[in-house]
Design an enzyme around this catalytic site. Sequence first.
Site, mmCIF file in Angstrom:
data_model
loop_
_atom_site.group_PDB
_atom_site.id
_atom_site.type_symbol
_atom_site.label_atom_id
_atom_site.label_comp_id
_atom_site.label_asym_id
_atom_site.label_seq_id
_atom_site.Cartn_x
_atom_site.Cartn_y
_atom_site.Cartn_z
ATOM 1 N N THR B 63 0.863 -1.187 0.000
ATOM 2 C CA THR B 63 0.000 0.000 0.000
ATOM 3 C C THR B 63 0.897 1.233 0.000
ATOM 4 O O THR B 63 2.121 1.094 -0.016
ATOM 5 C CB THR B 63 -0.897 0.018 1.243
ATOM 6 O OG1 THR B 63 -0.070 0.266 2.392
ATOM 7 C CG2 THR B 63 -1.624 -1.305 1.429
ATOM 8 N N CYS B 64 0.293 2.422 0.088
ATOM 9 C CA CYS B 64 1.137 3.627 0.057
ATOM 10 C C CYS B 64 1.983 3.773 1.320
ATOM 11 O O CYS B 64 3.027 4.421 1.305
ATOM 12 C CB CYS B 64 0.307 4.888 -0.167
ATOM 13 S SG CYS B 64 -1.164 4.954 0.820
ATOM 14 N N ARG B 66 2.874 0.942 3.398
ATOM 15 C CA ARG B 66 3.622 -0.263 3.768
ATOM 16 C C ARG B 66 3.733 -1.230 2.603
ATOM 17 O O ARG B 66 2.855 -1.251 1.738
ATOM 18 C CB ARG B 66 3.003 -0.974 4.961
ATOM 19 C CG ARG B 66 1.754 -1.789 4.648
ATOM 20 C CD ARG B 66 1.234 -2.550 5.850
ATOM 21 N NE ARG B 66 0.886 -1.676 6.939
ATOM 22 C CZ ARG B 66 1.515 -1.658 8.103
ATOM 23 N NH1 ARG B 66 2.489 -2.508 8.362
ATOM 24 N NH2 ARG B 66 1.162 -0.808 9.040
ATOM 25 N N GLU B 128 -7.759 3.227 11.215
ATOM 26 C CA GLU B 128 -8.285 3.467 9.863
ATOM 27 C C GLU B 128 -8.868 2.170 9.299
ATOM 28 O O GLU B 128 -8.492 1.080 9.698
ATOM 29 C CB GLU B 128 -7.189 4.033 8.939
ATOM 30 C CG GLU B 128 -5.926 3.212 8.884
ATOM 31 C CD GLU B 128 -5.799 2.332 7.673
ATOM 32 O OE1 GLU B 128 -6.774 2.191 6.912
ATOM 33 O OE2 GLU B 128 -4.719 1.764 7.484
ATOM 34 N N GLN B 134 -7.457 -3.749 2.015
ATOM 35 C CA GLN B 134 -6.167 -3.900 1.325
ATOM 36 C C GLN B 134 -5.578 -5.295 1.565
ATOM 37 O O GLN B 134 -5.048 -5.922 0.646
ATOM 38 C CB GLN B 134 -5.188 -2.810 1.800
ATOM 39 C CG GLN B 134 -5.511 -1.448 1.224
ATOM 40 C CD GLN B 134 -4.829 -0.304 1.962
ATOM 41 O OE1 GLN B 134 -4.390 -0.449 3.092
ATOM 42 N NE2 GLN B 134 -4.762 0.852 1.308
ATOM 43 N N GLY B 206 -9.809 27.836 0.256
ATOM 44 C CA GLY B 206 -8.615 27.253 0.868
ATOM 45 C C GLY B 206 -8.618 25.734 0.845
ATOM 46 O O GLY B 206 -9.637 25.093 0.589
#
Lengths: 265, 433
Positions: B63-64, B66, B128, B134, B206
């Site tokens: 994953t991003c 790990r 999370e 995943q 913003g």
Amino acid sequence: MTKAYYILFFHVLGLYVLTSVMYWQLFFKEETRLIVKSRILLYSSVASHTLLLLLIALTNHRCPVATPGEGLLFCAWMVALGHLTSEFYAKSKPWGIFTLLPITLAVLLSLFLSDPHSPSPEQYRGAYFSFHIVSSLAAFACFTISAVLATMYITLFKRLKSKRFDVVFRTLPPLENIEVLETIWVYFGILFMIIAPVIGWIWVRDHGGEGMSPKEFGIFTALFLFLGTAIARAFFRFKGIRFAVSIIVGFGLLLMTLALNVHGF
Amino acid sequence: MTENAQNHLPIQKDLHVVVLGLNHLTASVDYRDKAHFSRDEILAVTDLILREPDFHEVVVLSTCNRSEIYAATSRFNERETLLEKAWAQVKSLEESELRGQTYYCRDSEAVSHLFRVISSLDSMIMGENQILGQVKDAYDLACKNNSVDFYFNFLFQNSFKVGKRVRSETTLNEGAVSISSAAVDLAQKVLGQNFGGRVVGIVGSGEMGELTAFHLNKAGASQFIFFNRSLNNAEKLAARFGGDIYTLSHLKDKLSLCDIVVSSTGARDAVILKGQVESAVKARNGKPIFFIDIAAPRDIEESVQEIPGTFVFTIDDLKNIVGKNKLLRQEAADATLQIIKEEVAKVEFWYANLDLVTVIRQLRSKFEGVVREELDKKRKNQPSEVLEELEKFSQGLVGKLLHIPIAGLKKMGENGSAKKASHFANQIFSLMD
């Protein structure tokens, strides 16, 4: 019958106490692993409660609402059913502790106001009387649930305004959901409360009665208050905290009327 | 190889699960990017590892935050350099550099690590929810690639149960832990879970406002009104989320249309004034307006809070909520660790009893073999009905005779003496002959 009655009665009371403890932990300690167990206990409590009422009805061959104790037991059962339905359809986090406490208390009180042997007078065995009492109790149950919900609304509202983000804030369902539920129960309560006096009027007329007792006067006042609140909500956007407070006031009036009646007023 | 009594699949005795990985704690974001496996690279590294005869099963999770290689091997080395070699080869990395950025564990530690990962205890944001999906995807890919078998099927199926258990029995994944998602949670507390049909006003263009709009959009909000000093900057947001664009001067007219207002301008003075809000509330006939003021200094006049029918929350309130939620998740971590400990013990128990299952199967097989041998001797001299009866009788006799020893062996297994039980059974009944 008495032995069976008391065994089942204390079984019901014990179940409600256990369920209340479970729901208390679920709400205040956020023990989410107890969700399934607490729901099972709730269903078991309501099922046992139903059996108890059936036992009274079948043994005495009448609707189980002939004594104040039985009325309280019946009303508690309706509140429990109402809560079960709310929790099932609303799919909100279990806030059962707020309804279970009054239910458990009502069941306990009914012990002191009941006599399983009591033979009811002839006029109380009629269908009209039974339907009148059942409708009245159903109305009271609906208003009880709506009052509990209104209290929850006010509690959450105050926390939002004062920015108090504690466990009560976290676990109460959204304001919008609470308001929808309390509205539904108020409408049901009004419906039953209109049916009850109509049937009651027929019953009184058939038994040669006339006039209005102070209790009836109090109940009608409460009915008009609820009706006015419902109309204001539907047509004049009488919503939010004001609606919740009106429900509490109406319920308070109802309770006061019944309490005064019990004391012979 | 010995036969598995339950699945009739061959199982490997003395298998060890090992994991080699890197995450946000051991490697920088740049290195994690370099070491990240694409789908094809996962297949390539799996293929490389499975070429080794002592490696039997592989699952790769990438994953991003790990990348990890789980392998089942019959080797018993302190650290499996083969995994590093394969990883470095597929990703063109220096082995020594990879070694310095990775962690390695095996057996119970590896099982515990997998359960920690899937519980999101090991995630950058503890609690999370993405990681469960995943890990499932990584396992599904390994299944399609035929790189999982008996051991990893059991292990990963159990890990999904652990993930579900943690999420249903603890508060580890409850409560928002970012400012923008806390804002959405608060709005949901007032207006309900789904924002379908709600109008969201975004004041300012913003990054925080955009992030909050994103989360509100995810929660079902689809009607947006963007207010900004210049229309150009607001156009980008309108293009992304759809909706109308107005300058700030239109706030007083359009505010009454909004159920939720998110304000994050860089203005020095308040842009949403009490008078504007009073008019808006009046025009809405009592419908509440939910304000989120993410700006510093504040965009919304403080006195707006006093207006009935409004809820106003500032960035400090959101930080307060996020802080409390993080604390809650920390507290839930203990309960999660307890669940992981229980589940690791179950896996260890299952693994220890694998041998016993094989031994019981062999025992039955041996006795049934003896019965068949004796019956074969009688086959020529007896009519078939008699042989049939004899066969039924002998099957029943074998079952009754073996009942007590098998029950005893199982009891020993339940008491944690599976290896001893297997050894005794092997010795007493000569099962290895």
